[in-house]
Design an enzyme around this catalytic site. Structure first.
Site, PDB file in Angstrom:
ATOM      1  N   GLU A 115      26.769  40.724  16.791  1.00 22.42           N
ATOM      2  CA  GLU A 115      26.216  41.494  18.448  1.00 22.42           C
ATOM      3  C   GLU A 115      26.391  40.661  19.365  1.00 22.42           C
ATOM      4  O   GLU A 115      27.074  39.492  19.151  1.00 22.42           O
ATOM      5  CB  GLU A 115      25.080  42.307  18.203  1.00 22.42           C
ATOM      6  CG  GLU A 115      23.828  41.159  17.949  1.00 22.42           C
ATOM      7  CD  GLU A 115      23.117  41.206  17.842  1.00 22.42           C
ATOM      8  OE1 GLU A 115      22.342  42.245  18.300  1.00 22.42           O
ATOM      9  OE2 GLU A 115      22.018  40.417  17.056  1.00 22.42           O
ATOM     10  N   ASP A 159      13.682  46.485  17.618  1.00 22.99           N
ATOM     11  CA  ASP A 159      14.342  45.020  17.862  1.00 22.99           C
ATOM     12  C   ASP A 159      13.501  43.708  18.197  1.00 22.99           C
ATOM     13  O   ASP A 159      13.492  44.289  19.174  1.00 22.99           O
ATOM     14  CB  ASP A 159      15.738  46.085  18.267  1.00 22.99           C
ATOM     15  CG  ASP A 159      16.960  44.775  17.410  1.00 22.99           C
ATOM     16  OD1 ASP A 159      16.459  44.794  16.772  1.00 22.99           O
ATOM     17  OD2 ASP A 159      18.492  45.275  17.260  1.00 22.99           O
TER      18      ASP A 159
HETATM   19  C1  BGC Z   1      19.525  43.421  15.674  1.00 24.23           C
HETATM   20  C2  BGC Z   1      19.257  43.534  14.695  1.00 24.23           C
HETATM   21  C3  BGC Z   1      18.388  42.236  13.827  1.00 24.23           C
HETATM   22  C4  BGC Z   1      17.628  41.729  14.667  1.00 24.23           C
HETATM   23  C5  BGC Z   1      16.462  41.038  14.064  1.00 24.23           C
HETATM   24  C6  BGC Z   1      19.205  42.553  16.120  1.00 24.23           C
HETATM   25  O1  BGC Z   1      19.306  41.513  17.273  1.00 24.23           O
HETATM   26  O2  BGC Z   1      19.659  44.079  16.779  1.00 24.23           O
HETATM   27  O3  BGC Z   1      20.338  44.435  14.252  1.00 24.23           O
HETATM   28  O4  BGC Z   1      17.711  43.509  12.705  1.00 24.23           O
HETATM   29  O5  BGC Z   1      18.116  41.445  15.626  1.00 24.23           O
HETATM   30  O6  BGC Z   1      17.680  39.574  13.451  1.00 24.23           O
HETATM   31  C1  BGC Z   2      18.671  35.870  16.773  1.00 18.60           C
HETATM   32  C2  BGC Z   2      19.241  37.224  16.356  1.00 18.60           C
HETATM   33  C3  BGC Z   2      18.932  38.313  17.306  1.00 18.60           C
HETATM   34  C4  BGC Z   2      19.533  37.879  18.748  1.00 18.60           C
HETATM   35  C5  BGC Z   2      19.371  39.016  19.804  1.00 18.60           C
HETATM   36  C6  BGC Z   2      19.453  35.685  18.404  1.00 18.60           C
HETATM   37  O1  BGC Z   2      19.297  34.659  19.247  1.00 18.60           O
HETATM   38  O2  BGC Z   2      19.052  34.814  15.710  1.00 18.60           O
HETATM   39  O3  BGC Z   2      18.459  37.459  14.674  1.00 18.60           O
HETATM   40  O4  BGC Z   2      19.323  39.371  16.320  1.00 18.60           O
HETATM   41  O5  BGC Z   2      19.207  36.592  18.669  1.00 18.60           O
HETATM   42  O6  BGC Z   2      19.662  38.382  20.776  1.00 18.60           O
END
Ligand code: BGC
Ligand code: BGC
Length: 619
Positions: free
Chosen positions: A511, A316
């Site tokens: 998230e 991840d």
């Molecule tokens: C998320 C994933 C995602 C990745 C790429 C992460 O923060 O947990 O679900 O695929 O970022 O954007």
């Molecule tokens: C990114 C996401 C990623 C997330 C994780 C964001 O800045 O755009 O893709 O999942 O950071 O911390």
């Protein structure tokens, strides 16, 4: 390590059996064995690669952090991604995405050893980062359809729209099994039930990958987040710095015995691996105090060993940085646990230098590097990326399928099948087409709200973010006369209407930011319902949300309540149900708790739902 191999494997045999080997009704000729069918070529290529080239293959940078285009060659990068907010430099429109992809891919194959990029994006409900894509309901809604064939079809369409921009890898499906709806990623899960998740997750893999990975309309799928991301204990989530934000559930610790972990959280991996999923993303979260991306038992012994997973693991986003120790130790830990490719995503130069040091110091064995690169190349060969006769640039002939009416029609079907009618007093629903309607609520005329997070922006955004039909527009279309439908966001001015429709719920989140401690409706939402009631008319509540919300107070005021989840761009699917063009079939994929009770699942002590798992009315 918390679990010895013997212990862990012992618990498994009884639980796995049937589900793994039962033939699926969607059995195609696809079999995970196909992934290895070109291993002779993989071995031959591997033997030619230098250590630098191998480490490059194991590195994924976010394109927005690419320091120079030359780095693609200089560091032999194996992969790029667009993170949630990582947009093409020229914008989020189709053309910008396709040009961006072609630009990078052309450079990657310009010089030896000419290994094309596997290029990843979070297409989790359609090719959702790109303006104008067909956006499907988030998984929580698809879970309510219980329709594997439809989920497969939606994923097939998603794959096609991704390929129209050239991109060849989706970080989907999410086969999480959320157990606490206060988690901000609940909507990314099909269900709280592993049975629903394992069936629909498998269907999504079949749709994305198609019958063969080298089909030019297929993309590589990625089952995530391995594993237990939806089982974290409230209060164990991510704490960012001292006194900074605390997310109670996201990236927390799942505390479960081997048997329970397997019974709930591993089921989606058993079926997706059997269906040939070519990549798996280990979770940010921990299992019994150990970060998944550091867990050798899970990554190597269970997934690659017991399940026989032949594809590769992609970490991840910067997940290695959350492991104990300094940057070098973090890389050592995750690589030795079994991580094959690391989503760095920014400081890839440092990552490459440190991994090289680790290899030279024998802290990362060459056998591990070779295993990782074998797996990555295996997927690239299976995708047809290594076939010299094939162009790796985007197929410009696919432009017209992107966001096409045909695709939107399937999304509309997914919307109407995902709606769950929770209450319907007398015969308020279906609505008569000649009724005079007053529509209200912050989600009535807001495409951003109805799409939710992971839409154009990482966290999503309210407002006119992409092309589609809002629920208000769909209602107007359904009755066929604008004059019959009035609208006010706050529900005022409803006098004279025969029915009020309040479209209320949540605004977008993803998230981290989506974790909530209380799931009460916003005051604005309650007020919209009250204002409609004040006009003395029956009220239909349509909830737009990424999870069940506290609706006990609104329930008695509403003549009918419909859970619409996060339906995406096709609001017409909501109107199909409201006006009875489609008789509702959706069944809750999550328990709807009473009040602010935190007993969410059947197994929780004190379980006393407002609406049980599987509930849903029809006409
Ligand atoms: C998320 C994933 C995602 C990745 C790429 C992460 O923060 O947990 O679900 O695929 O970022 O954007
Ligand atoms: C990114 C996401 C990623 C997330 C994780 C964001 O800045 O755009 O893709 O999942 O950071 O911390």
């Amino acid at each position: 390590m918390q679990t010895s191999r013997r212990q862990f494997l012992a618990g498994s045999l009884s639980v796995m059996g049937a589900s793994l080997y039962a033939p699926s009704i969607f059995s195609t000729q696809w079999s995970p064995r196909l992934l290895t069918s070109r291993d002779a070529e993989v071995r031959a290529l591997l033997a030619r690669l230098t250590l630098d080239e191998k480490i490059g293959q194991m590195t994924q940078a976010d394109q927005m952090y690419l320091e120079s285009l030359d780095d693609l060659q200089k560091y032999h990068l194996g992969s790029l991604l667009n993170g949630g907010d990582s947009d093409p430099k020229t914008g989020n429109d189709f053309q910008s995405w396709r040009d961006m992809y072609d630009h990078y891919q052309a450079r990657a194959v310009a010089t030896d050893p000419r290994i094309p990029l596997i290029y990843g994006v979070d297409a989790v409900h359609g090719h959702n980062n790109v303006i104008g894509a067909t956006v499907f309901p988030h998984n929580i809604g698809l879970g309510c359809t219980r329709n594997a064939e439809l989920v497969e079809k939606a994923a097939r369409i998603t794959a096609k729209e991704i390929r129209a921009t050239g991109i060849n890898w989706a970080f989907a499906p999410c086969v999480t099994v959320p157990q606490d709806i206060r988690w901000g990623r609940t909507y990314e899960g099909f269900s709280e039930s592993p049975d629903v998740v394992k069936t629909l997750g498998e269907a999504a893999v079949r749709g994305l990958q198609g019958a063969a990975l080298d089909n030019p309309l297929s993309v590589v799928a990625c089952a995530k987040h391995f594993a237990g991301d939806g089982g974290t204990v409230f209060g164990t989530g991510l704490q960012r710095g001292k006194g900074a934000e605390h997310f109670p559930l996201d990236q927390g610790d799942t505390r479960l015995s081997d048997a329970d972990f397997r019974r709930i959280h591993l089921q989606g991996y058993i079926t997706t691996v059997a269906a040939g999923v070519a990549t798996v993303m280990p979770s940010y979260s921990s299992w019994n105090g150990v970060k998944c991306s550091a867990n050798r038992v899970l990554l190597t012994e269970f997934l690659k060993g017991e399940l026989g997973f032949q594809g590769f693991l992609i970490s991840d986003y910067a997940a290695q940085k959350e492991l104990p120790g300094n940057a070098k130790q973090q890389i050592e830990t995750t690589i030795n646990a079994g991580m094959d490719m690391v989503m760095v995503p920014d400081n890839y130069r440092e990552f490459i230098a440190l991994l090289k040091e680790l290899v030279n110091e024998r802290r990362a064995p060459m056998s591990r590097i070779n295993d990782a690169v074998t797996r990555i190349l295996r997927v690239k060969f299976a995708m047809g990326l290594m076939d010299p006769k094939r162009s790796q640039l985007a197929d410009h002939g696919l432009r017209n399928t992107f966001g096409s009416p045909d695709h939107r029609a399937v999304a509309r079907q997914a919307v109407r099948e995902s709606l769950v009618v929770l209450k319907n007093d007398g015969t308020i629903l279906p609505l008569a087409k000649n009724a005079r309607l007053h529509v209200a609520g912050k989600c009535a005329d807001d495409i951003g709200n109805q799409c939710g997070g992971w839409t154009v922006k990482w966290q999503g955004e309210s407002g006119n973010v992409t092309t589609g039909t809002t629920i208000l527009t769909a209602i107007r279309k359904a009755v066929g006369s604008d004059a019959q439908v009035t609208y006010s966001r706050d529900g005022s001015g409803a006098q004279g209407a025969s029915v009020g429709i309040a479209v209320i719920g949540e605004t977008p989140y993803a998230e981290m930011m989506g974790d909530r401690t209380d799931l009460n409706l916003a005051a604005e939402d309650v007020a919209a319902v009250d204002n409609l009631k004040r006009a003395g008319i029956p009220v239909v509540v349509v909830l737009v949300s990424g999870r069940p919300l506290v609706i006990d107070d609104v329930l008695p005021k509403a003549g009918a309540v419909v859970a619409a989840w996060l339906p995406g761009t096709e609001g017409d699917g909501v109107a199909d149900v409201l006006f009875g063009a489609f008789k509702p079939t959706g069944k809750l994929s999550f328990t709807w708790p009473r009040g602010s009770s935190t007993s969410f699942n059947l197994e929780d002590p004190g379980y006393q739902p407002l609406f049980e798992f599987g509930y849903g009315l029809s006409y």
